[in-house]
Write an enzyme that holds these catalytic residues in place. Structure first.
Site, PDB file in Angstrom:
ATOM      1  N   ARG A 252       0.820  -1.211   0.000  1.00  0.00           N
ATOM      2  CA  ARG A 252       0.000   0.000   0.000  1.00  0.00           C
ATOM      3  C   ARG A 252       0.858   1.268   0.000  1.00  0.00           C
ATOM      4  NH1 ARG A 252      -5.192  -1.550   1.260  1.00  0.00           N
ATOM      5  NH2 ARG A 252      -5.665   0.203  -0.065  1.00  0.00           N
TER       6      ARG A 252
ATOM      7  N   ARG B  25      -1.759   6.466  -0.658  1.00  0.00           N
ATOM      8  CA  ARG B  25      -2.263   6.602   0.701  1.00  0.00           C
ATOM      9  C   ARG B  25      -2.129   8.065   1.101  1.00  0.00           C
ATOM     10  NH1 ARG B  25      -3.404   1.874   4.182  1.00  0.00           N
ATOM     11  NH2 ARG B  25      -5.207   1.171   3.010  1.00  0.00           N
TER      12      ARG B  25
ATOM     13  N   ARG C 253      -7.239  12.590  -5.789  1.00  0.00           N
ATOM     14  CA  ARG C 253      -8.461  12.077  -5.171  1.00  0.00           C
ATOM     15  C   ARG C 253      -9.538  13.134  -4.950  1.00  0.00           C
ATOM     16  NH1 ARG C 253     -11.339   9.611  -3.891  1.00  0.00           N
ATOM     17  NH2 ARG C 253     -11.289   8.546  -1.892  1.00  0.00           N
TER      18      ARG C 253
ATOM     19  N   ASP D 172      -6.957  -2.432  -7.423  1.00  0.00           N
ATOM     20  CA  ASP D 172      -7.558  -2.867  -6.161  1.00  0.00           C
ATOM     21  C   ASP D 172      -7.976  -4.313  -6.321  1.00  0.00           C
ATOM     22  OD1 ASP D 172      -8.583  -1.720  -3.433  1.00  0.00           O
ATOM     23  OD2 ASP D 172     -10.109  -3.110  -4.144  1.00  0.00           O
TER      24      ASP D 172
ATOM     25  N   TYR E 226     -15.341 -10.700   1.056  1.00  0.00           N
ATOM     26  CA  TYR E 226     -16.040  -9.449   0.694  1.00  0.00           C
ATOM     27  C   TYR E 226     -17.357  -9.740  -0.014  1.00  0.00           C
ATOM     28  CZ  TYR E 226     -12.170  -6.447   2.082  1.00  0.00           C
ATOM     29  OH  TYR E 226     -11.238  -5.786   2.815  1.00  0.00           O
TER      30      TYR E 226
HETATM   31  O1  CP3 Z   1      -0.370  -1.088  -2.677  1.00  0.00           O
HETATM   32  C1  CP3 Z   1      -0.711  -0.076  -3.275  1.00  0.00           C
HETATM   33  O2  CP3 Z   1      -0.393   1.041  -2.877  1.00  0.00           O
HETATM   34  C2  CP3 Z   1      -1.413  -0.220  -4.603  1.00  0.00           C
HETATM   35  C3  CP3 Z   1      -2.812  -0.190  -4.640  1.00  0.00           C
HETATM   36  C4  CP3 Z   1      -3.734  -1.059  -3.809  1.00  0.00           C
HETATM   37  C5  CP3 Z   1      -5.041  -0.630  -3.489  1.00  0.00           C
HETATM   38  N1  CP3 Z   1      -5.695  -1.671  -2.897  1.00  0.00           N
HETATM   39  C6  CP3 Z   1      -5.626   0.707  -3.794  1.00  0.00           C
HETATM   40  C7  CP3 Z   1      -6.646   1.257  -2.869  1.00  0.00           C
HETATM   41  C8  CP3 Z   1      -3.591  -2.377  -3.323  1.00  0.00           C
HETATM   42  C9  CP3 Z   1      -2.398  -3.310  -3.360  1.00  0.00           C
HETATM   43  C10 CP3 Z   1      -4.845  -2.741  -2.760  1.00  0.00           C
HETATM   44  C11 CP3 Z   1      -5.119  -4.089  -2.198  1.00  0.00           C
HETATM   45  C12 CP3 Z   1      -6.299  -4.291  -1.370  1.00  0.00           C
HETATM   46  N2  CP3 Z   1      -7.519  -3.704  -1.484  1.00  0.00           N
HETATM   47  C13 CP3 Z   1      -6.375  -5.249  -0.337  1.00  0.00           C
HETATM   48  C14 CP3 Z   1      -5.276  -6.199   0.064  1.00  0.00           C
HETATM   49  C15 CP3 Z   1      -4.217  -5.552   0.850  1.00  0.00           C
HETATM   50  C16 CP3 Z   1      -4.531  -5.291   2.288  1.00  0.00           C
HETATM   51  O3  CP3 Z   1      -4.473  -4.088   2.665  1.00  0.00           O
HETATM   52  O4  CP3 Z   1      -4.805  -6.220   3.019  1.00  0.00           O
HETATM   53  C17 CP3 Z   1      -7.653  -5.168   0.213  1.00  0.00           C
HETATM   54  C18 CP3 Z   1      -8.189  -5.989   1.370  1.00  0.00           C
HETATM   55  C19 CP3 Z   1      -8.382  -4.189  -0.524  1.00  0.00           C
HETATM   56  C20 CP3 Z   1      -9.793  -3.790  -0.370  1.00  0.00           C
HETATM   57  C21 CP3 Z   1      -9.934  -2.332  -0.096  1.00  0.00           C
HETATM   58  N3  CP3 Z   1      -9.841  -1.339  -1.054  1.00  0.00           N
HETATM   59  C22 CP3 Z   1     -10.197  -1.707   1.152  1.00  0.00           C
HETATM   60  C23 CP3 Z   1     -10.362  -2.440   2.468  1.00  0.00           C
HETATM   61  C24 CP3 Z   1     -10.269  -0.316   0.916  1.00  0.00           C
HETATM   62  C25 CP3 Z   1     -10.616   0.810   1.876  1.00  0.00           C
HETATM   63  C26 CP3 Z   1      -9.699   1.079   2.922  1.00  0.00           C
HETATM   64  C27 CP3 Z   1      -8.269   1.291   2.535  1.00  0.00           C
HETATM   65  O5  CP3 Z   1      -7.859   2.437   2.305  1.00  0.00           O
HETATM   66  O6  CP3 Z   1      -7.534   0.300   2.497  1.00  0.00           O
HETATM   67  C28 CP3 Z   1      -9.992  -0.113  -0.454  1.00  0.00           C
HETATM   68  C29 CP3 Z   1      -9.884   1.180  -1.146  1.00  0.00           C
HETATM   69  C30 CP3 Z   1      -8.542   1.484  -1.683  1.00  0.00           C
HETATM   70  N4  CP3 Z   1      -7.841   0.679  -2.544  1.00  0.00           N
HETATM   71  C31 CP3 Z   1      -7.780   2.647  -1.425  1.00  0.00           C
HETATM   72  C32 CP3 Z   1      -6.595   2.506  -2.180  1.00  0.00           C
HETATM   73  C33 CP3 Z   1      -5.478   3.488  -2.292  1.00  0.00           C
HETATM   74  C34 CP3 Z   1      -8.210   3.801  -0.513  1.00  0.00           C
HETATM   75  C35 CP3 Z   1      -8.519   4.949  -1.340  1.00  0.00           C
HETATM   76  C36 CP3 Z   1      -8.795   6.264  -0.706  1.00  0.00           C
HETATM   77  O7  CP3 Z   1      -9.663   6.355   0.170  1.00  0.00           O
HETATM   78  O8  CP3 Z   1      -8.173   7.191  -1.188  1.00  0.00           O
END
Ligand code: CP3
Length: 328
Positions: free
Chosen positions: A23, A27, A36, A72, A140
């Site tokens: 991640r 972020r 964003r 994602d 999910y």
């Molecule tokens: O690693 C990276 O920086 C690349 C991008 C990436 C995203 N999601 C973008 C994203 C990656 C590798 C993921 C994987 C992901 N997504 C996982 C597995 C990794 C882990 O953390 O366990 C899971 C479970 C998800 C599902 C998901 N997507 C959740 C739970 C959320 C909301 C909360 C959060 O921020 O994690 C997302 C949204 C999401 N996906 C964001 C990002 C950057 C948040 C976006 C924002 O609010 O700006």
């Protein structure tokens, strides 16, 4: 030095510890926050020029040794006909929760291939592709939103084992095609995120999940390094590592020394508690020193967090940490 990460994945001795962060893209970084204001997360992932910018930002600002595709895990279920929204402050929300899926339609994620091609043309460091693992994706789909107990999923597994198995088969087939698409487009490594699988007992993991994960890694073959990551896996680590892959990612609930003993000959990735990035610098460096002293850090080891970067992390501190690990 640009292939440091790939060499460590393959088990070669390296001159410097490779570093990247789960991640790390999208972020707290400023360009991402700015984008964003105009675009939703999914919209960003679907727009190759912008997604590539978000993946590149941590390479330029932090000096990490690998880039992760900005995507994602929910894009795969979306390409299998599921209606997903990412709700601010909540996470993925499914319009109609349940196990219904259509076959994977690659045209619905064609933008990922474009993003990977841009990244390969602009970056010297390797590009990591990724997918959610079948259990984490299924959790999910069945819960319909993020859960801390996974009760509905676990009840489903107990009460409807045949349907669960079919769901795992469908998701595994989708994951294989989804990752192959990323590899064909130029991803130089792939990570499978089984973020929530540690909520299962080892016996249930072995019976109802592991065979599907084994099938995925086998189908991908050794063309690019394969990374397998989960959290709360300390109680099932031998099983978790019992797949055809090169790298095992662990969280901070296990010591690197113990993980090293239990994952066999594979490369180890991890496992700094992300919270340490929010605390005093001395506590952070003491922990890092301790981690690196527990293992042979220049062979079969990749420095990373034990789970994703927290949005509260300060990028100046993160950059200082990357430099610190690089001097070790
Ligand atoms: O690693 C990276 O920086 C690349 C991008 C990436 C995203 N999601 C973008 C994203 C990656 C590798 C993921 C994987 C992901 N997504 C996982 C597995 C990794 C882990 O953390 O366990 C899971 C479970 C998800 C599902 C998901 N997507 C959740 C739970 C959320 C909301 C909360 C959060 O921020 O994690 C997302 C949204 C999401 N996906 C964001 C990002 C950057 C948040 C976006 C924002 O609010 O700006």
């Amino acid at each position: 030095m640009s292939n440091l990460f790939l060499r460590a994945c393959r088990g070669e001795r390296v001159e410097r510890v490779p570093v990247w962060f789960m991640r790390q893209a999208g972020r707290s970084l400023p360009r991402y926050r700015e984008l964003r204001k105009t675009y939703g997360v999914l919209e960003l992932t679907q727009t190759p020029a912008l997604a590539a910018e978000v993946s590149i930002e941590p390479i330029e600002r932090l000096g990490v040794d690998a880039a992760i595709l900005f995507a994602d895990i929910m894009l795969l279920p979306m390409a299998m006909g599921v209606d997903v929204q990412i709700v601010e402050g909540v996470g993925p929300v499914i319009a109609k929760p349940g196990p219904e899926l259509q076959p994977f339609d690659p045209s619905r994620v064609a933008f990922l291939a474009e993003t990977i091609k841009i990244l390969r043309s602009k970056l010297a460091v390797p590009v990591i592709g990724f997918s959610g693992a079948p259990f984490t994706l299924a959790s999910y789909l069945i819960e319909g939103k993020p859960s801390r107990t996974w009760l509905t999923t676990k009840k489903f597994m107990l009460e409807r084992p045949a349907e669960w198995d079919l769901l795992m088969q469908k998701l595994s087939d989708g994951v294989i095609e989804y990752l192959k698409l990323q590899i064909a487009a130029g991803a130089q490594a792939v990570q499978l995120f089984d973020s929530w699988v540690g909520c299962l007992s080892p016996v249930q993991y072995r019976a109802q999940v592991l065979p599907h994960v084994q099938k995925i890694f086998k189908a991908l073959g050794p063309t690019v390094p394969r990374l397998h990551f989960g959290t709360h896996t300390a109680g099932m680590l031998e099983d978790f590592a019992n797949v055809e892959c090169e790298v095992i990612g662990v969280d901070w609930r296990i010591s690197l020394a113990e993980a090293r003993k239990r994952i066999g000959n594979k490369t180890l990735q991890g496992n700094l508690d992300p919270t340490l990035l929010l605390g005093p610098w001395e506590a952070l460096t003491q922990t890092v020193d301790h981690m690196l002293a527990e293992i042979d850090s220049k062979q079969k080891y990749i420095f990373n967090l034990g789970h994703g970067m927290l949005p509260e992390a300060n990028d100046a501190v993160v950059k200082k940490l990357v430099d610190y690990v690089h001097t070790k």
